[in-house]
Motif scaffolding. Structure first.
Motif, mmCIF file in Angstrom:
data_model
loop_
_atom_site.group_PDB
_atom_site.id
_atom_site.type_symbol
_atom_site.label_atom_id
_atom_site.label_comp_id
_atom_site.label_asym_id
_atom_site.label_seq_id
_atom_site.Cartn_x
_atom_site.Cartn_y
_atom_site.Cartn_z
ATOM 1 N N UNK A 114 -0.828 -7.213 13.117
ATOM 2 C CA UNK A 114 -1.067 -8.644 13.278
ATOM 3 C C UNK A 114 -0.371 -9.448 12.179
ATOM 4 N N UNK A 115 -0.500 -8.990 10.951
ATOM 5 C CA UNK A 115 0.113 -9.715 9.823
ATOM 6 C C UNK A 115 1.633 -9.760 9.982
ATOM 7 N N UNK A 116 2.220 -8.638 10.367
ATOM 8 C CA UNK A 116 3.666 -8.560 10.549
ATOM 9 C C UNK A 116 4.128 -9.469 11.686
ATOM 10 N N UNK A 117 3.400 -9.433 12.795
ATOM 11 C CA UNK A 117 3.777 -10.243 13.959
ATOM 12 C C UNK A 117 3.658 -11.734 13.662
ATOM 13 N N UNK A 118 2.576 -12.140 13.037
ATOM 14 C CA UNK A 118 2.395 -13.552 12.700
ATOM 15 C C UNK A 118 3.503 -14.026 11.759
ATOM 16 N N UNK A 119 3.852 -13.192 10.796
ATOM 17 C CA UNK A 119 4.933 -13.545 9.881
ATOM 18 C C UNK A 119 6.239 -13.792 10.611
ATOM 19 N N UNK A 120 6.549 -12.953 11.601
ATOM 20 C CA UNK A 120 7.814 -13.110 12.334
ATOM 21 C C UNK A 120 7.806 -14.329 13.241
ATOM 22 N N UNK A 121 6.694 -14.601 13.896
ATOM 23 C CA UNK A 121 6.624 -15.787 14.753
ATOM 24 C C UNK A 121 6.726 -17.055 13.905
ATOM 25 N N UNK A 327 17.948 -18.305 13.967
ATOM 26 C CA UNK A 327 16.753 -18.487 14.790
ATOM 27 C C UNK A 327 16.822 -17.615 16.034
ATOM 28 N N UNK A 328 18.012 -17.485 16.603
ATOM 29 C CA UNK A 328 18.196 -16.612 17.772
ATOM 30 C C UNK A 328 17.836 -15.167 17.435
ATOM 31 N N UNK A 329 18.356 -14.679 16.313
ATOM 32 C CA UNK A 329 18.099 -13.295 15.912
ATOM 33 C C UNK A 329 16.638 -13.080 15.530
ATOM 34 N N UNK A 330 16.035 -14.078 14.907
ATOM 35 C CA UNK A 330 14.630 -13.955 14.510
ATOM 36 C C UNK A 330 13.728 -13.925 15.736
ATOM 37 N N UNK A 331 14.042 -14.759 16.738
ATOM 38 C CA UNK A 331 13.245 -14.728 17.967
ATOM 39 C C UNK A 331 13.401 -13.393 18.679
ATOM 40 N N UNK A 337 8.854 -7.012 18.344
ATOM 41 C CA UNK A 337 7.649 -6.565 17.655
ATOM 42 C C UNK A 337 6.412 -6.846 18.504
ATOM 43 N N UNK A 338 6.368 -8.026 19.138
ATOM 44 C CA UNK A 338 5.238 -8.345 20.011
ATOM 45 C C UNK A 338 5.159 -7.339 21.164
ATOM 46 N N UNK A 339 6.292 -7.008 21.737
ATOM 47 C CA UNK A 339 6.334 -6.019 22.824
ATOM 48 C C UNK A 339 5.838 -4.653 22.344
ATOM 49 N N UNK A 340 6.292 -4.224 21.180
ATOM 50 C CA UNK A 340 5.889 -2.917 20.657
ATOM 51 C C UNK A 340 4.392 -2.871 20.374
ATOM 52 N N UNK A 341 3.865 -3.940 19.774
ATOM 53 C CA UNK A 341 2.438 -3.985 19.449
ATOM 54 C C UNK A 341 1.594 -3.989 20.726
ATOM 55 N N UNK A 342 2.057 -4.727 21.736
ATOM 56 C CA UNK A 342 1.353 -4.742 23.018
ATOM 57 C C UNK A 342 1.434 -3.377 23.703
ATOM 58 N N UNK A 368 8.670 -14.960 26.183
ATOM 59 C CA UNK A 368 8.123 -16.251 26.612
ATOM 60 C C UNK A 368 6.974 -16.677 25.703
ATOM 61 N N UNK A 369 6.076 -15.755 25.395
ATOM 62 C CA UNK A 369 4.940 -16.081 24.527
ATOM 63 C C UNK A 369 5.438 -16.460 23.133
ATOM 64 N N UNK A 370 6.426 -15.743 22.622
ATOM 65 C CA UNK A 370 7.007 -16.095 21.324
ATOM 66 C C UNK A 370 7.543 -17.519 21.345
#
Length: 522
Positions: A114-121, A327-331, A337-342, A368-370
């Motif tokens: 969660x911490x990693x994902x929130x940081x990236x978003x 921004x493109x690369x970060x998204x 990461x969101x896909x992997x965590x899910x 899309x969620x990102x």
């Protein structure tokens, strides 16, 4: 790339407990381009002078970057030991589960994910906000009568977010080429801006004693403490070097390439950032005017150096486009990461988020969620600078914690929970020093970046809301874990080991997650 190499990489993913779902389209250079443009070190530094100059002055801009470079290099090397051995898009939360005890692995892995994902978003939104601010600065310089409105900024921000979403959704096959192009654009821009500024301003430079040793403190904090708070700029400009780990299921031979790219991006980012900041400081006008410039510090410095607004705007197109490409690369990274965590059940609606679109070959739902969350992030423009600054700090703190998390847990286990025959391995005495420096840096900066920057006397406008932002995330993550997460998340799937490694790891209490495959080699 040979079919044998692809088969070996797919088998490696299978041995880690997953199946190969994404195409391996990235090469070493395209992945390095992604990592370099995600860090965007020289661009981030030039766009964030106001984060350091009032809290330390020129000395913290330069030497603070060196300190951040050394410490983040230690963190990158520490994570590289994991990345070479466990090349999965899950990254840090997977590594935490590997080196944790059976009892604690699911919860620790959940928190780290969660911490990693929130940081990236948050980082995605931060990069887009920096780009929108630069565009507005150019508009203000070209039209002196222009009056900035908050909704202008938001529309530019939303336009950038929408553009990079479309590129990610529809142009996945072209992302490797885009990343290599971004690398060339960034390096060329760095060279042109540095040389143009120095040549145009010669011989009217600030004294070297001020550039390398000047100290400014406009806060109420003691000067030493203010200087360390100024490390925020250097740390911000080097954050994101775990990006290659989250795309390792899309690159050939990740065990070899990912560690190299992670460490190399920090080294080159630090060197290029130091050179550019040194040049900008030498050609700067009075620091007071730089801090007060409505068009932004970089445009003000370039206008003063070149003596031409048109020249400054032309040079400014390099970092502006770098930020959009970044921004493109970060998204891209955030969505992977969101896909992997899910995929491991770490998020609500995990089956839907973990779906890979068969036609586009990407985790479209996660993308899309990102995108939607990034748009919501942009609404903070209407809440004021304090709210935006809180999420900038929250992004840096979150990612820093996720970097130190697996390293700290591994240290607590005596560094005995990783196989000895791993692709990237530091000598044990060196590894202990490197691990300690990295973890200590995160511990110290986490506290510093949560302090009110102006001093102990705070108002609603000067309060640092980083703790509040992180607290909300923690409440949501922990609440979800105990409401439903414990049922759907048993930790990431475990790798397949040979008998020797399996026996040793079981002896020290590893294997905290629930394996989806037999943990013994067939």
């Amino acid at each position: 790339m040979s079919s044998t190499t692809l088969d070996d990489d797919a088998k490696q993913v299978k041995n880690l407990g997953y199946k190969q779902e994404l195409k391996r389209t990235h090469t070493t250079w395209s992945l390095f381009g992604l990592a370099f443009i995600v860090l965007n070190t020289w661009t981030a530094l030039s766009a964030s002078f106001s984060l350091a100059l009032p809290w330390g002055g020129p000395s913290v801009v330069l030497w603070g970057l060196v300190v951040s470079g050394i410490c983040n290099g230690c963190l990158a090397a520490s994570m590289a030991e994991f990345a070479g051995l466990y090349p999965t898009a899950a990254g840090q939360y997977y590594w935490v589960a590997i080196v944790s005890s059976q009892e604690w692995a699911p919860l620790l892995s959940w928190i780290c994910g969660w911490v990693n994902l929130v940081g990236w978003v948050f980082l995605t939104g931060m990069a887009a906000s920096f780009a929108s601010t630069m565009i507005e600065g150019m508009a203000a310089m070209m039209n002196p009568t222009y009056v900035n409105q908050t909704w202008h900024t938001f529309l530019i921000y939303a336009g950038i977010a929408t553009l990079v979403f479309c590129v990610n959704a529809l142009g996945n096959s072209q992302l490797p080429l885009l990343n290599k192009t971004a690398l060339v654009w960034s390096l060329v821009g760095f060279a042109i801006i540095t040389m143009s500024a120095l040549a145009s301003a010669a011989p009217n430079y600030l004294p070297a004693s001020f550039v390398f040793g000047g100290v400014i403190n406009k806060s109420e904090w003691p000067t030493g403490l203010a200087w360390t708070i100024g490390l925020l700029q250097g740390t911000l400009s080097l954050i994101g070097y775990d990006a290659p780990a989250h795309l390792c299921e899309e690159i050939i031979n990740p065990s070899k390439n990912v560690p190299r790219v992670m460490i190399g991006s920090v080294i080159i980012g630090t060197i290029s950032g130091f050179c550019l900041c040194m040049a900008l400081l030498f050609v700067s006008p009075e620091i007071e005017s730089v801090l007060a410039a409505p068009e932004g510090a970089l445009l003000h410095i370039l206008t003063s150096a070149t003596g031409s607004q048109q020249g400054a705007i032309t040079l400014n197109t390099f970092p502006t486009l770098c930020l959009i490409l970044g921004t493109t690369a970060i998204m891209t990274t955030a969505s992977r990461l969101m896909w992997a965590f899910a995929r491991d059940g770490g998020l609500p609606f995990s089956p839907w988020l973990a779906h890979v679109h068969t036609g586009l070959g990407i985790p479209l739902n996660a993308l899309v969620v990102t995108y939607v969350v990034v748009l919501i992030y942009g609404l903070l423009f209407f809440a004021g600078a304090a709210a935006l600054n809180a999420l900038v700090s929250a992004s840096i703190v979150s990612l820093g914690i996720s970097y130190a998390f697996p390293t700290f847990v591994n240290m607590c286990g005596g560094r005995r929970r990783l196989p000895k025959n791993r692709p990237f391995r530091m000598p044990e005495p060196v590894a202990w020093v490197v691990n300690f420096i990295g973890v200590a840096f995160v511990a110290v900066t986490t506290v510093l970046f949560c302090l009110p920057p102006g001093g102990p006397t705070v108002t609603k406008q000067t309060m640092n809301y980083t703790v509040l932002a992180l607290g909300i995330v923690v409440i949501i993550a922990v609440g979800d874990y105990f409401l439903d997460g414990k049922r759907r998340f048993k930790g990431p799937r475990l790798p397949v080991f040979d008998d020797e490694d399996l026996e040793r790891l079981q002896d020290v209490g590893v294997f905290g997650g629930k394996p989806s495959v037999d943990v013994r080699m067939a």
